[in-house]
Design a protein around this motif. Structure first.
Motif, PDB file in Angstrom:
ATOM      1  N   UNK A 179      36.829  20.209  -4.599  1.00 31.05           N
ATOM      2  CA  UNK A 179      37.940  20.868  -3.910  1.00 31.05           C
ATOM      3  C   UNK A 179      37.883  20.716  -2.395  1.00 31.05           C
ATOM      4  N   UNK A 180      36.924  19.975  -1.900  1.00 27.99           N
ATOM      5  CA  UNK A 180      36.762  19.821  -0.452  1.00 27.99           C
ATOM      6  C   UNK A 180      38.067  19.352   0.178  1.00 27.99           C
ATOM      7  N   UNK A 181      38.584  20.153   1.093  1.00 30.83           N
ATOM      8  CA  UNK A 181      39.806  19.819   1.793  1.00 30.83           C
ATOM      9  C   UNK A 181      41.089  20.155   1.044  1.00 30.83           C
ATOM     10  N   UNK A 182      40.985  20.644  -0.192  1.00 29.16           N
ATOM     11  CA  UNK A 182      42.181  20.941  -0.980  1.00 29.16           C
ATOM     12  C   UNK A 182      42.417  22.432  -1.186  1.00 29.16           C
TER      13      UNK A 182
ATOM     14  N   UNK B  94      47.392  31.333  -7.256  1.00 32.83           N
ATOM     15  CA  UNK B  94      46.083  31.258  -7.908  1.00 32.83           C
ATOM     16  C   UNK B  94      45.058  32.000  -7.061  1.00 32.83           C
ATOM     17  N   UNK B  95      43.903  32.217  -7.649  1.00 28.73           N
ATOM     18  CA  UNK B  95      42.762  32.778  -6.936  1.00 28.73           C
ATOM     19  C   UNK B  95      41.598  31.826  -7.126  1.00 28.73           C
ATOM     20  N   UNK B  96      40.888  31.536  -6.039  1.00 30.30           N
ATOM     21  CA  UNK B  96      39.732  30.641  -6.098  1.00 30.30           C
ATOM     22  C   UNK B  96      38.481  31.472  -5.831  1.00 30.30           C
ATOM     23  N   UNK B  97      37.571  31.501  -6.815  1.00 34.75           N
ATOM     24  CA  UNK B  97      36.322  32.245  -6.714  1.00 34.75           C
ATOM     25  C   UNK B  97      35.151  31.282  -6.673  1.00 34.75           C
TER      26      UNK B  97
ATOM     27  N   UNK C 120      27.376  25.934  -6.424  1.00 32.11           N
ATOM     28  CA  UNK C 120      27.798  24.618  -6.879  1.00 32.11           C
ATOM     29  C   UNK C 120      29.210  24.554  -7.444  1.00 32.11           C
ATOM     30  N   UNK C 121      29.707  25.639  -8.006  1.00 33.21           N
ATOM     31  CA  UNK C 121      30.982  25.601  -8.715  1.00 33.21           C
ATOM     32  C   UNK C 121      31.973  26.601  -8.146  1.00 33.21           C
TER      33      UNK C 121
END
Length: 67
Positions: A20-23, A33-36, A41-42
């Motif tokens: 997801x680097x940069x996205x 959405x929610x990003x946890x 690492x994940x």
């Protein structure tokens, strides 16, 4: 009654953080959405089945391999 694992698969994506680097900002801006973070690492992306499907398509267009 639906299988819980199929419901979970349609409402989340688990990816290595480097995928997801940069996205992350663009994902957060375009989709509900929610990003946890999941440890070091994940990360887990959680949303409605419709949002997860669209976010998945976006990620694939960006060259991210999904499980």
């Amino acid at each position: 009654m639906p299988d819980p694992s199929s419901l979970r698969d349609s409402t989340q994506i688990v990816l290595p953080q480097e995928a997801l680097a940069g996205l992350e900002a663009q994902l957060d801006e375009e989709f509900t959405i929610t990003i946890f973070p999941e440890g070091d690492r994940y990360c887990r992306i959680i949303g409605s089945p419709v949002e997860i499907k669209e976010a998945s398509q976006f990620l694939v267009r960006q060259g991210v391999s999904l499980p």
